[in-house]
Design a protein around this motif. Structure first.
Motif, PDB file in Angstrom:
ATOM      1  N   LEU A   6       0.877  -1.171   0.000  1.00  0.00           N
ATOM      2  CA  LEU A   6       0.000   0.000   0.000  1.00  0.00           C
ATOM      3  C   LEU A   6       0.913   1.219   0.000  1.00  0.00           C
ATOM      4  O   LEU A   6       1.580   1.516   0.999  1.00  0.00           O
ATOM      5  CB  LEU A   6      -0.914  -0.015   1.215  1.00  0.00           C
ATOM      6  CG  LEU A   6      -1.822  -1.248   1.353  1.00  0.00           C
ATOM      7  CD1 LEU A   6      -2.661  -1.163   2.613  1.00  0.00           C
ATOM      8  CD2 LEU A   6      -2.704  -1.421   0.132  1.00  0.00           C
ATOM      9  N   ASP A  21      -7.851   6.339   5.422  1.00  0.00           N
ATOM     10  CA  ASP A  21      -8.278   5.206   4.597  1.00  0.00           C
ATOM     11  C   ASP A  21      -7.374   3.991   4.709  1.00  0.00           C
ATOM     12  O   ASP A  21      -7.839   2.856   4.858  1.00  0.00           O
ATOM     13  CB  ASP A  21      -8.335   5.612   3.119  1.00  0.00           C
ATOM     14  CG  ASP A  21      -9.392   6.653   2.820  1.00  0.00           C
ATOM     15  OD1 ASP A  21     -10.437   6.647   3.489  1.00  0.00           O
ATOM     16  OD2 ASP A  21      -9.169   7.468   1.912  1.00  0.00           O
ATOM     17  N   THR A  22      -6.065   4.217   4.581  1.00  0.00           N
ATOM     18  CA  THR A  22      -5.141   3.100   4.425  1.00  0.00           C
ATOM     19  C   THR A  22      -5.167   2.129   5.602  1.00  0.00           C
ATOM     20  O   THR A  22      -5.129   0.907   5.387  1.00  0.00           O
ATOM     21  CB  THR A  22      -3.722   3.611   4.145  1.00  0.00           C
ATOM     22  OG1 THR A  22      -3.768   4.475   2.999  1.00  0.00           O
ATOM     23  CG2 THR A  22      -2.776   2.470   3.856  1.00  0.00           C
ATOM     24  N   ARG A  57      -1.903   4.556  -2.704  1.00  0.00           N
ATOM     25  CA  ARG A  57      -2.917   4.962  -1.747  1.00  0.00           C
ATOM     26  C   ARG A  57      -2.770   6.424  -1.333  1.00  0.00           C
ATOM     27  O   ARG A  57      -3.641   7.217  -1.575  1.00  0.00           O
ATOM     28  CB  ARG A  57      -2.885   4.031  -0.515  1.00  0.00           C
ATOM     29  CG  ARG A  57      -3.706   2.794  -0.668  1.00  0.00           C
ATOM     30  CD  ARG A  57      -5.100   3.077  -1.229  1.00  0.00           C
ATOM     31  NE  ARG A  57      -5.721   4.233  -0.644  1.00  0.00           N
ATOM     32  CZ  ARG A  57      -6.304   5.207  -1.360  1.00  0.00           C
ATOM     33  NH1 ARG A  57      -6.340   5.161  -2.671  1.00  0.00           N
ATOM     34  NH2 ARG A  57      -6.864   6.219  -0.762  1.00  0.00           N
ATOM     35  N   SER A  58      -1.701   6.791  -0.685  1.00  0.00           N
ATOM     36  CA  SER A  58      -1.615   8.185  -0.245  1.00  0.00           C
ATOM     37  C   SER A  58      -0.191   8.739  -0.372  1.00  0.00           C
ATOM     38  O   SER A  58       0.354   9.258   0.605  1.00  0.00           O
ATOM     39  CB  SER A  58      -2.116   8.336   1.196  1.00  0.00           C
ATOM     40  OG  SER A  58      -1.418   7.463   2.069  1.00  0.00           O
ATOM     41  N   GLU A 281      -4.401   9.185  -6.139  1.00  0.00           N
ATOM     42  CA  GLU A 281      -4.335   8.910  -4.703  1.00  0.00           C
ATOM     43  C   GLU A 281      -5.467   9.612  -3.951  1.00  0.00           C
ATOM     44  O   GLU A 281      -5.226  10.317  -2.986  1.00  0.00           O
ATOM     45  CB  GLU A 281      -2.972   9.351  -4.135  1.00  0.00           C
ATOM     46  CG  GLU A 281      -2.406  10.633  -4.735  1.00  0.00           C
ATOM     47  CD  GLU A 281      -3.246  11.866  -4.505  1.00  0.00           C
ATOM     48  OE1 GLU A 281      -3.394  12.291  -3.348  1.00  0.00           O
ATOM     49  OE2 GLU A 281      -3.774  12.409  -5.488  1.00  0.00           O
ATOM     50  N   GLU A 293     -14.569  -0.370   2.766  1.00  0.00           N
ATOM     51  CA  GLU A 293     -13.186  -0.851   2.788  1.00  0.00           C
ATOM     52  C   GLU A 293     -13.109  -2.325   2.415  1.00  0.00           C
ATOM     53  O   GLU A 293     -12.139  -2.773   1.781  1.00  0.00           O
ATOM     54  CB  GLU A 293     -12.527  -0.605   4.147  1.00  0.00           C
ATOM     55  CG  GLU A 293     -13.022  -1.463   5.290  1.00  0.00           C
ATOM     56  CD  GLU A 293     -14.219  -0.881   6.010  1.00  0.00           C
ATOM     57  OE1 GLU A 293     -14.457  -1.289   7.169  1.00  0.00           O
ATOM     58  OE2 GLU A 293     -14.933  -0.035   5.421  1.00  0.00           O
TER      59      GLU A 293
END
Length: 304
Positions: A6, A21-22, A57-58, A281, A293
């Protein structure tokens, strides 16, 4: 066992802007017996070939170092599968992509792009003369922002004849990006924008963030702060979002994005318009949509 990275960035970067979120995605993958972990994208010690999938992801600092991020994509792509796809991500990094989607039949807010202060000045003069959003509120207002950026960095809402609009355009150009100039969309200033989330082409949820930009420059309240609220989406709006995703695939020659945040607003002047298609992202706001999720984690497993 499937192993998934991730892709995030340095923990320090999230000090004032946490990634909600992650951790939820990570827990969901781990509970499904998928070996997943958060991995910093620019860590030189990472062996990307050890992963079956690298999921963006971020990596929220990429707009501050876009050339480095592009080199990272080139390095990682031969070593493991990257989602969303690197070709699509590169295209999506620069908001000139809106022109491509407009050419593919998607309605977008009229936008001009400027690499020189003189070009920006001419566009602002035209906007002031045309009075696109003037009316009872006075002279036209415009949004000035960079083509490469996120979370409204270097974005501002000004009267077209405000020197601050030209100053911001020049600052963006000096920062290495092109400056975008768009007419103010009143419905945006009223907080009617919807961020519509799609996983594997299927609608999951939608969020209204509220208005962000203050007239005269800067953010409402002085800082970037989304007031996220879950909102309903009509079938017509979902159909528009699906059209956007079809156009994305057509333009890029790629498969359906694993995830997408499609920002739209219904306007009196232009009808339904695309504001942004975020395929790199996006904040998914999973903490506002319990259960999504797991939908996302299952889609990740299917791709891996």
């Amino acid at each position: 066992m499937t192993r998934i990275a991730l892709v995030v960035t340095d923990p320090e970067f999230y000090a004032d802007d946490p990634d909600p979120d992650t951790p939820l995605i990570l827990d969901s993958l781990l509970s499904a017996d998928v070996l997943a972990e958060m991995v910093v994208w620019h860590d030189p010690e990472v062996d990307w070939s050890a992963y079956d999938l690298a999921l963006l992801r971020s990596p929220w600092d990429y707009p501050l170092r876009p050339a480095e991020f592009d080199r990272w994509l080139q390095h990682v792509a031969p070593l493991t599968r990257v989602l969303n796809e690197p070709h699509m991500v590169r295209w999506n990094m620069d908001k000139h992509y809106l022109d491509d989607l407009a050419s593919a039949g998607i309605t977008v807010v009229p936008t001009s792009y400027h690499r020189s202060p003189g070009s920006a000045a001419e566009a602002l003069t035209r906007a002031a003369q045309e009075g696109v959003t003037g009316g009872a509120d006075g002279p036209a207002h415009v949004v000035v922002k960079p083509t490469v950026g996120s979370r409204s960095r270097l974005a501002g809402l000004f009267r077209a004849d405000d020197p601050g609009a030209q100053q911001l355009a020049e600052a963006i150009i000096a920062d290495g990006a092109a400056a975008m100039i768009q007419p103010e969309v009143p419905e945006l200033s009223e907080g009617l924008e919807k961020a519509v989330y799609m996983v594997d082409g299927q609608f999951t949820h939608a969020i209204a963030k509220g208005a962000l930009l203050a007239r005269g420059g800067g953010m409402i309240g002085g800082i970037y702060g989304e007031n996220a609220q879950v909102v309903e989406v009509t079938e017509e709006e979902k159909a528009f979002v699906r059209q956007v995703l079809k156009a994305v695939m057509k333009v890029n020659g790629t498969e359906m994005p694993l995830y997408a945040r499609i920002d739209i607003v219904d306007t009196a002047r232009y009808g339904k318009v695309l504001l942004e298609a975020e395929l790199i992202e996006p904040l998914l706001n999973l903490h506002h949509a319990p259960g999504v999720e797991h939908v996302f984690a299952e889609a990740i497993r299917a791709r891996a």
